[in-house]
Enzyme design. Structure first.
Site, mmCIF file in Angstrom:
data_model
loop_
_atom_site.group_PDB
_atom_site.id
_atom_site.type_symbol
_atom_site.label_atom_id
_atom_site.label_comp_id
_atom_site.label_asym_id
_atom_site.label_seq_id
_atom_site.Cartn_x
_atom_site.Cartn_y
_atom_site.Cartn_z
ATOM 1 N N TRP A 12 0.602 -1.429 -0.259
ATOM 2 C CA TRP A 12 -0.077 0.050 0.125
ATOM 3 C C TRP A 12 0.817 1.148 -0.177
ATOM 4 O O TRP A 12 0.674 2.050 -0.821
ATOM 5 C CB TRP A 12 -0.599 -0.504 1.535
ATOM 6 C CG TRP A 12 -2.049 1.145 1.620
ATOM 7 C CD1 TRP A 12 -2.917 1.039 0.832
ATOM 8 C CD2 TRP A 12 -1.074 2.938 2.027
ATOM 9 N NE1 TRP A 12 -3.291 2.753 1.222
ATOM 10 C CE2 TRP A 12 -2.748 3.396 1.749
ATOM 11 C CE3 TRP A 12 -0.458 2.840 2.725
ATOM 12 C CZ2 TRP A 12 -2.497 4.973 2.435
ATOM 13 C CZ3 TRP A 12 -0.783 4.156 3.344
ATOM 14 C CH2 TRP A 12 -1.817 4.621 3.048
ATOM 15 N N HIS A 13 1.715 0.961 0.422
ATOM 16 C CA HIS A 13 2.852 2.041 0.769
ATOM 17 C C HIS A 13 3.515 2.690 -0.665
ATOM 18 O O HIS A 13 4.016 3.934 -0.422
ATOM 19 C CB HIS A 13 3.725 2.551 1.848
ATOM 20 C CG HIS A 13 3.562 2.305 3.010
ATOM 21 N ND1 HIS A 13 2.481 1.780 3.975
ATOM 22 C CD2 HIS A 13 3.065 3.389 4.016
ATOM 23 C CE1 HIS A 13 2.039 2.403 5.201
ATOM 24 N NE2 HIS A 13 2.481 3.722 5.199
ATOM 25 N N GLY A 14 3.791 1.907 -1.267
ATOM 26 C CA GLY A 14 4.811 2.213 -2.501
ATOM 27 C C GLY A 14 5.401 1.239 -3.613
ATOM 28 O O GLY A 14 4.722 0.135 -3.213
#
Length: 460
Positions: free
Chosen positions: A317-319
């Site tokens: 989700w963060h990247g």
């Protein structure tokens, strides 16, 4: 547009507040129309085309929520999840996936180089939570598409959270009550957040960036520990500052958002840290990934699998970078060790130091541009080159940033909150208001003087 900008602080926000409490004062429908249009304008500022992507997301999720009933609701839910995940995949992970495919098939694929729309992960997760809650009958379908659009686009929490559940604001959208006390609380919270951002986060962030920009030969144990601590403070004060400002702005317009941070750096275990850090995201993954997989009410192997999937998803989700995936799985390992081997009990008497060490190393991985760089940084941090701590260059950096580092350490604890409570008990609130005024003046001063003003979570 960012909260810590002169355009927002002196033009956009005053204009919205003026119209909200004058022209729209007596009509909730007018208030909501104003906030919806204002939020779309806020998001479109600088990149007008991205607002159309968000409108598409609003329309599609409104459709799924509206028809989430009867025998076909599971089909609609599946289609909704696939749409939203595809939406994220195209704009956030497509080029990363093509890079993996190149390695696997030894072929060259044309990269799309699509620019990442700001806040796409946050508003997509909010939209998904709305449809899932309607499917679970935890919320009623919103018949007014503009009100659902307001929920998804509401500018205080649009770009970097907190991730607000629809059930939290469902009644507030149509029946919130503004008051002077709530407005005052909002101004106070916004001021604190702005000060955390401008006075602490930006300064320690500048230090971290300077060190990580050094040549490899210049990166010593001392410098890398200094950078790691600076970034640990930066990411907390940067993100919690945005959450403070978002919660404060919400109160100015009559909304009450839930807390997103609870002094995570005083945690005595990694498990406790994740109860305090980015609460809206960790509870989102708990309620919409971990529990639907079976949570902990399954066999031990399945429980471990559920934790693995949840933290893999958290990292992704963060990247689109291996560093984020490894960062997520790094926490999975420590949470697993605490759950099954009681690692936190082993370090019971130094729980906070153990937790801080685990978290600081995690941020080194998180901050690195590649896993190669992360391994290099960590290896040098633990090379125990003690002589570098007495180096002239290191001491210059330490002296220059010592005050701001000390302030960061102090204000990452509840000491300031307790001091304010003591002032209230002794009817000395006026001192706190003087402090707030000084914080606002200093923050505005830094806003005009410095061009360094990044928001880390705008990248997610």
């Amino acid at each position: 547009m960012v909260f810590s900008s002169t355009v927002f602080l002196f033009l956009f926000l005053p204009a919205i507040l003026f119209l909200y409490y004058t022209v729209c004062r007596k009509h909730i429908v007018l208030k909501n129309i104003l906030l919806l249009l204002g939020s779309l304008f806020f998001y479109a500022w600088g990149e007008p085309i991205v607002v159309f992507l968000m409108i598409v997301s609003m329309a599609v999720n409104y459709f799924f929520g509206f028809f989430m009933n009867g025998k076909r609701k599971k089909l609609f839910l599946t289609a909704c999840v696939l749409f939203n995940l595809s939406f994220l995949f195209i704009f956030k992970y497509l080029d990363f996936s093509l890079g993996i495919a190149e390695l696997l098939f030894q072929s060259n694929f044309v990269k799309t180089n699509i620019a990442l729309p700001i806040g796409i992960s946050f508003y997509t997760f909010q939209a998904m939570s709305y449809v899932i809650d309607v499917y679970r009958q935890n919320a009623k379908p919103q018949k007014n598409p503009f009100y659902l659009g307001l929920y998804i686009s509401l500018f205080p929490q649009l770009i970097a959270g907190p991730i607000v559940r629809y059930s939290t604001v469902e009644q507030q959208i149509v029946g919130r009550k503004e008051s002077w006390d709530l407005f005052s609380e909002g101004v106070e919270r916004f001021t604190v957040g702005l000060a955390k951002k401008m006075l602490i986060a930006n300064n320690v962030g500048f230090l971290a960036d300077m060190v990580y920009a050094m040549k490899e030969a210049e990166l010593t144990t001392a410098f890398l520990w200094l950078a790691a601590i600076a970034y640990t403070l930066q990411i907390y004060f940067d993100f919690s500052a945005y959450s403070d400002m978002a919660i404060g702005l919400g109160k100015m317009f009559g909304f009450r958002f839930e807390e997103n941070f609870n002094y995570p750096y005083i945690a005595r275990s990694v498990t406790d840290f994740w109860r305090r850090w980015h609460i809206s995201l960790s509870t989102w993954f708990r309620d919409y990934v971990y529990i639907p997989l079976g949570g902990n009410r399954v066999s031990t192997p399945r429980h471990i699998f559920n934790l693995f999937v949840t933290w893999l998803c958290t990292g992704i989700w963060h990247g689109a970078n291996w560093t984020f995936i490894v960062w997520g799985l790094y926490f999975f390992v420590f949470l697993l060790l605490e759950k099954f081997l009681k690692l936190d009990k082993v370090f019971k008497y130094v729980g906070n130091l153990y937790t801080l060490l685990v978290v600081i190393i995690s941020w080194v991985i998180f901050r690195a541009e590649s896993m190669g760089a992360a391994f290099l940084y960590i290896a040098k941090m633990f090379s125990f080159d003690m002589a570098s701590f007495g180096g002239e260059d290191f001491l210059w950096y330490l002296q220059r940033f010592s005050v701001i580092l000390l302030l960061g350490l102090v204000f990452s604890t509840p000491l300031a909150k307790k001091a304010k409570e003591k002032l209230t008990e002794k009817n000395l609130d006026f001192i706190w208001y003087i402090v707030l005024l000084l914080l606002m003046l200093l923050s505005v001063s830094f806003m005009f003087r410095s061009s360094y003003n990044p928001f880390i979570y705008f990248n997610f």
